[in-house]
Design an enzyme around this catalytic site. Structure first.
Site, PDB file in Angstrom:
ATOM      1  N   HIS A   1     -36.410  -8.347  20.039  1.00  0.00           N
ATOM      2  CA  HIS A   1     -37.322  -7.371  20.651  1.00  0.00           C
ATOM      3  C   HIS A   1     -38.677  -8.050  20.884  1.00  0.00           C
ATOM      4  CE1 HIS A   1     -39.888  -3.856  21.179  1.00  0.00           C
ATOM      5  NE2 HIS A   1     -38.784  -3.188  21.463  1.00  0.00           N
TER       6      HIS A   1
ATOM      7  N   GLU B   1     -36.109  -5.589  28.920  1.00  0.00           N
ATOM      8  CA  GLU B   1     -37.305  -4.822  28.583  1.00  0.00           C
ATOM      9  C   GLU B   1     -38.541  -5.593  29.035  1.00  0.00           C
ATOM     10  OE1 GLU B   1     -36.419  -1.829  25.260  1.00  0.00           O
ATOM     11  OE2 GLU B   1     -37.221  -3.630  24.348  1.00  0.00           O
TER      12      GLU B   1
ATOM     13  N   LYS C   1     -38.702   1.940  16.010  1.00  0.00           N
ATOM     14  CA  LYS C   1     -39.735   1.011  15.539  1.00  0.00           C
ATOM     15  C   LYS C   1     -40.102   1.378  14.095  1.00  0.00           C
ATOM     16  CE  LYS C   1     -41.294   0.957  20.275  1.00  0.00           C
ATOM     17  NZ  LYS C   1     -41.962   0.037  21.157  1.00  0.00           N
TER      18      LYS C   1
ATOM     19  N   SER D   1     -40.614   2.489  28.586  1.00  0.00           N
ATOM     20  CA  SER D   1     -41.070   3.824  28.968  1.00  0.00           C
ATOM     21  C   SER D   1     -39.970   4.676  29.610  1.00  0.00           C
ATOM     22  CB  SER D   1     -42.307   3.725  29.865  1.00  0.00           C
ATOM     23  OG  SER D   1     -43.353   3.061  29.174  1.00  0.00           O
TER      24      SER D   1
ATOM     25  N   GLY E   1     -44.027   0.878  25.926  1.00  0.00           N
ATOM     26  CA  GLY E   1     -45.079   1.691  25.327  1.00  0.00           C
ATOM     27  C   GLY E   1     -46.293   1.898  26.225  1.00  0.00           C
TER      28      GLY E   1
ATOM     29  N   GLU F   1     -41.588  -7.117  20.421  1.00  0.00           N
ATOM     30  CA  GLU F   1     -42.559  -6.964  19.318  1.00  0.00           C
ATOM     31  C   GLU F   1     -42.268  -7.970  18.206  1.00  0.00           C
ATOM     32  OE1 GLU F   1     -42.086  -2.732  18.774  1.00  0.00           O
ATOM     33  OE2 GLU F   1     -43.018  -2.406  20.726  1.00  0.00           O
TER      34      GLU F   1
ATOM     35  N   ASN G   1     -34.943   3.315  19.809  1.00  0.00           N
ATOM     36  CA  ASN G   1     -35.549   2.382  18.854  1.00  0.00           C
ATOM     37  C   ASN G   1     -36.758   3.069  18.239  1.00  0.00           C
ATOM     38  OD1 ASN G   1     -36.729   0.255  17.494  1.00  0.00           O
ATOM     39  ND2 ASN G   1     -37.562  -0.709  19.354  1.00  0.00           N
TER      40      ASN G   1
HETATM   41  C1  PEP Z   1     -38.795  -0.223  22.946  1.00  0.00           C
HETATM   42  O1  PEP Z   1     -39.254   0.029  21.838  1.00  0.00           O
HETATM   43  O2  PEP Z   1     -37.883  -1.051  23.039  1.00  0.00           O
HETATM   44  C2  PEP Z   1     -39.331   0.472  24.123  1.00  0.00           C
HETATM   45  C3  PEP Z   1     -38.804   0.236  25.294  1.00  0.00           C
HETATM   46  O3  PEP Z   1     -40.378   1.349  23.905  1.00  0.00           O
HETATM   47  P1  PEP Z   1     -40.923   2.496  24.915  1.00  0.00           P
HETATM   48  O4  PEP Z   1     -39.722   3.272  25.389  1.00  0.00           O
HETATM   49  O5  PEP Z   1     -41.823   3.324  24.059  1.00  0.00           O
HETATM   50  O6  PEP Z   1     -41.608   1.818  26.039  1.00  0.00           O
END
Ligand code: PEP
Length: 252
Positions: free
Chosen positions: A96, A168, A12, A214, A174, A98, A10
């Site tokens: 998601h 997630e 973003k 992560s 992040g 975010e 992803n």
């Molecule tokens: C994500 O954007 O869904 C995500 C899990 O980000 P990251 O891997 O940077 O934690």
């Protein structure tokens, strides 16, 4: 049942179309894709067409990161599921954290977006996850159950044959803090059990449940060794072709 691993990235709000083309040319050079796994990249809307063209001779799936639930209309700034599908995108991330946190996506909206994605023939990658306060308050599983129930409300097992779920935990996105493989496995088992109750055993067994938060080249193999972790959704690590190549080529 053996589920084909699904490894997704992803981006973003990163990368222009030119940067997307550059990324895919590097990724394709680096990584003869193993055919025992599926690979997807969710890119920003303006890079969808360039990304679809860049992976045309490969099995890589291009995904959108969101869609609106109406097909067309006076919704300035939004993009519909048929519009995303018309670019050649084959999947879409929905719900998601975010989107839920910064753009007001509610469970009811995620449910409507899921309907729009399915109607447009897009593979839905439905994101779920609890916040740190919810986990520390012992409410993680209640939150997951509520998010699942709301998102899947009104759909049959047949509707959801292509469903991919991404667990997630918000505290791991992040942050550099990965859930341990055991913590993630426990949540995935809970999600699968809940899917079985809502949609039946067959759909629950077939659904790929990805872990996101992560994910990096050096933790992917351990995560994937858990029986109910069927793939990953990597954010930051998917921006770098070499890192993403290492993730998708993890040793099974
Ligand atoms: C994500 O954007 O869904 C995500 C899990 O980000 P990251 O891997 O940077 O934690």
């Amino acid at each position: 049942m053996s589920r084909k691993p699904f490894l997704a990235g992803n981006w973003k709000m990163f990368k222009t179309s030119a940067q997307a083309r550059q990324f895919f040319s590097e990724l394709i050079k680096l990584s003869p894709l193993k055919d025992d796994r599926e690979v997807a990249l969710a890119v920003p809307f303006p890079s969808l067409e360039a990304s679809v063209a860049a992976v045309a001779d490969t099995p890589i799936i291009i995904a959108a990161q969101n869609v609106y639930f109406e097909n067309e209309g006076a919704f300035t700034g939004e993009v519909s599921a048929p519009m995303a599908a018309a670019t050649g995108a084959r999947a879409v991330i929905l719900g998601h954290s975010e989107r839920r946190q910064f753009f007001g996506d509610t469970g009811a909206w995620v449910n409507k977006k899921l309907g729009a994605a399915l109607a447009a023939g897009l593979i839905p990658i439905l994101c779920l996850g609890e916040s740190l306060a919810e986990r520390e308050g012992g409410r993680a599983f209640d939150v997951l159950a509520a998010q699942l129930k709301e998102a899947l409300n009104g759909f049959s097992a047949a509707d959801l044959a292509s469903l991919v779920i991404a667990y997630e935990p918000v505290w791991a996105i992040g942050s550099g803090k990965t859930a341990t493989p055991e913590t993630a496995q426990e949540a995935h088992v809970f999600i699968r059990r809940h899917l079985a109750e809502q949609l039946g055993d067959k759909t629950a067994e077939a659904a790929r449940i990805l872990y996101g938060g992560s994910v990096k080249p050096d933790n992917i193999a351990k995560l994937m060794s858990q029986p109910d972790i069927d793939g990953a959704l990597a954010g930051g690590a998917s921006l770098d072709a070499a890192a993403f190549a290492r993730i998708i080529n993890f040793d099974a």
